[in-house]
Design a protein around this motif. Structure first.
Motif, short mmCIF file in Angstrom:
data_model
loop_
_atom_site.label_atom_id
_atom_site.label_comp_id
_atom_site.label_asym_id
_atom_site.label_seq_id
_atom_site.Cartn_x
_atom_site.Cartn_y
_atom_site.Cartn_z
N ASN A 109 -3.84 2.73 -7.82
CA ASN A 109 -4.37 2.94 -6.88
C ASN A 109 -3.90 4.80 -6.27
O ASN A 109 -5.02 5.41 -5.98
N GLY A 111 1.40 -0.47 0.01
CA GLY A 111 0.13 -0.19 -0.41
C GLY A 111 1.07 0.94 0.09
O GLY A 111 0.51 3.11 0.82
N ALA A 131 -9.17 11.63 -6.79
CA ALA A 131 -9.99 12.09 -5.41
C ALA A 131 -9.59 13.12 -5.10
O ALA A 131 -10.34 14.11 -4.58
N GLY A 132 -7.85 13.33 -4.93
CA GLY A 132 -7.84 14.58 -4.53
C GLY A 132 -7.79 15.81 -4.62
O GLY A 132 -7.27 16.52 -4.54
N GLY A 133 -7.87 15.80 -6.66
CA GLY A 133 -8.13 17.30 -6.50
C GLY A 133 -6.36 17.60 -7.47
O GLY A 133 -5.36 18.09 -8.03
N PRO A 154 -1.03 4.47 -1.97
CA PRO A 154 -1.79 5.30 -1.49
C PRO A 154 -1.65 6.07 0.07
O PRO A 154 -2.06 6.90 -0.54
N LYS A 155 -0.15 5.21 0.65
CA LYS A 155 0.29 6.27 1.76
C LYS A 155 0.80 6.99 0.81
O LYS A 155 0.75 8.52 1.72
N LEU A 203 -1.33 14.81 -0.78
CA LEU A 203 -2.35 15.20 0.16
C LEU A 203 -2.74 16.05 0.94
O LEU A 203 -2.99 17.12 0.98
N GLU A 260 -5.64 6.73 -8.51
CA GLU A 260 -7.39 7.03 -8.44
C GLU A 260 -7.28 8.17 -6.85
O GLU A 260 -8.24 8.86 -7.30
N ALA A 261 -6.51 7.70 -5.83
CA ALA A 261 -6.29 8.71 -4.88
C ALA A 261 -6.28 9.87 -5.07
O ALA A 261 -6.56 10.97 -4.19
N ALA A 307 0.36 9.18 -1.29
CA ALA A 307 -0.36 9.76 -2.17
C ALA A 307 -1.33 10.18 -0.72
O ALA A 307 -1.30 11.44 -1.07
N GLN A 308 -1.53 10.10 0.07
CA GLN A 308 -1.97 10.58 1.39
C GLN A 308 -0.88 11.80 1.55
O GLN A 308 -1.41 12.81 2.20
#
Ligand code: SF4
Ligand code: SF4
Lengths: 283, 111
Positions: free
Chosen positions: B74, B49, B81-83, B52-53, B59, B77-78, B55-56
């Motif tokens: 993934n 993961g 979704a966060g622009g 995604p981490k 963000l 996508e993240a 990406a977080q």
């Protein structure tokens, strides 16, 4: 008596030994054979097709209530597997990374996380004869939680008598899960330098877990000195040697079992089971 | 506008790392203030993961665009979704400074 059949790598004939051992022992005792190679179960191929009973293996995964979520980010900070990302307007969930630990539901301060069930595989039970059943764990494609399917398969297989578990090849988590609770482990190897290296890896896992082992040398060309030396030095008994033989290959190639077609092999596999039992001090 | 470049090291002269989630550093450059900060990617060595981490992380740091050679499904996508825009920069052996220059020229392809 619970025996796990393992090997450091694939292609050593592990399933063949498991199926023959189970079939031979079932001539006089009750035996449950468990296929724990959940990514590629194959033991059922040794037996005539039948009408099995299957049940789903489910895991709890989180579901997010957007109307309650305050986007505080606690769930994603907690998730060790990167299955969650808190975006500007919602929580994104990547189910294939989720290990179903339940942590996000616990840490959410807003009560926005509930758990729902998701199937990740199946456990199938086949009654092959009055004395022999086969329990097969199958992990759905793309899923990662093989250990949950193995655990469930073993739970369904917990019956009196012999339990013979065929582990997946290698030395990773699924193998450890399969070994868990075993009285004895049979390590299948070939007498090549690579074979010995893989045997050593597998042996290091069983030693860590404190499970006694015996070795079966498969497809032996008669030059087994190195494997025997390796075993001698560590006090590991070599319990059987199966030669490299055209007849054996052709029986296997036709999907049959050498213990089913040849009474001598049946006796040898029964003796192998007996040797496993005496190695752990049973009678 | 803040852009992020996954990097092998903490300086803008360091090489761009082609793996987004596994890059050891993230360099964040603010195109208005011209300030550059280096952050250690603390999840680069995680078991899974990592996309995604990462990406977080972007963000949380208010990044507007990611300049990278590739990004997993993934993570993409993240980020979307966060622009966060994802701009592909595929020049092998480039430095972070080169990537910033390429971004400022404005001809990177958006994924
Ligand atoms: S259940 Fe555990 S692994 Fe799954 S998303 Fe929640 S915190 Fe992550
Ligand atoms: S912990 Fe709960 S409230 Fe916070 S972001 Fe996650 S789901 Fe939303």
């Amino acid at each position: 008596m619970k025996i796990t059949i393992a090997s450091g790598k694939g292609g050593t004939g592990k399933s063949m030994v498991a199926a023959n051992l189970a079939w031979a022992l079932s001539q006089s005792d009750r035996v449950t054979l468990v296929d724990c190679d959940v990514e590629e179960p194959n033991l059922h191929l040794f037996f005539p097709p039948d009408d099995p009973e299957s049940t789903d293996v489910q895991v709890s995964i989180p579901s997010f209530d957007n109307s309650r979520c305050t986007l505080c980010g606690d769930c994603a900070r907690f998730c060790a597997f990167g299955a969650l990302v808190v975006a500007k307007d919602r929580v994104l969930f990547f189910p294939e990374h989720c290990h179903a630990c339940g942590g996000c539901a616990l840490v959410c301060p807003a009560g926005a996380v509930t758990e729902i069930q998701r199937p990740i595989g199946t456990v199938t039970t086949r009654h092959l004869s009055a004395h022999l059943s086969l329990v097969t764990g199958t992990l759905n494609e793309g899923e990662v939680l093989g250990v949950k399917v193995i655990r469930e398969a073993k739970r369904c297989a917990a019956k009196p008598g012999w339990l013979v578990c065929d582990a997946s090849p290698g030395t990773s988590c699924p193998v450890v899960e399969t070994l868990h609770g075993s009285d004895f482990c049979l390590l299948i190897t070939e007498s090549t330098p690579f074979g010995i290296h893989d045997l050593e890896l597998a042996y290091s896992v069983t030693s860590c877990l404190g499970i006694p082992v015996g070795v079966v040398i498969n497809r032996s060309d008669g030059k087994d000195e190195d494997v025997r030396k390796f075993c001698n030095e560590r006090g590991i008994p070599v319990l059987a040697t199966i030669p490299f033989d055209r007849w054996i290959a052709s029986v296997q190639g036709s999907g049959d079992l050498i213990s089913r077609v040849d009474p001598t092999w049946k006796e040898r596999f029964i003796a192998l089971g007996g040797a496993c039992r005496s190695s752990v001090g049973g009678t | 506008m803040k852009i992020c470049i996954p990097s092998r090291g903490p300086e803008i002269q360091d090489l761009v790392d082609e793996r987004f989630g596994r890059a050891p550093y993230f360099i964040i450059h603010d195109t208005e203030s011209k300030m550059t900060e280096a952050h250690v990617n603390s999840t680069a060595g995680a078991m899974g993961g990592v996309g995604p981490k990462a990406a977080q992380f972007l963000l949380n740091h208010g990044v507007d665009s990611l300049v990278t050679e590739r990004v997993g499904g993934n993570a993409l996508e993240a980020l979307k979704a966060g622009g966060i825009r994802v701009l592909l920069y595929e020049e092998k052996g480039s430095t972070v400074a080169d990537a910033i220059t390429a971004f400022l020229k404005g001809n990177l392809k958006e994924q």
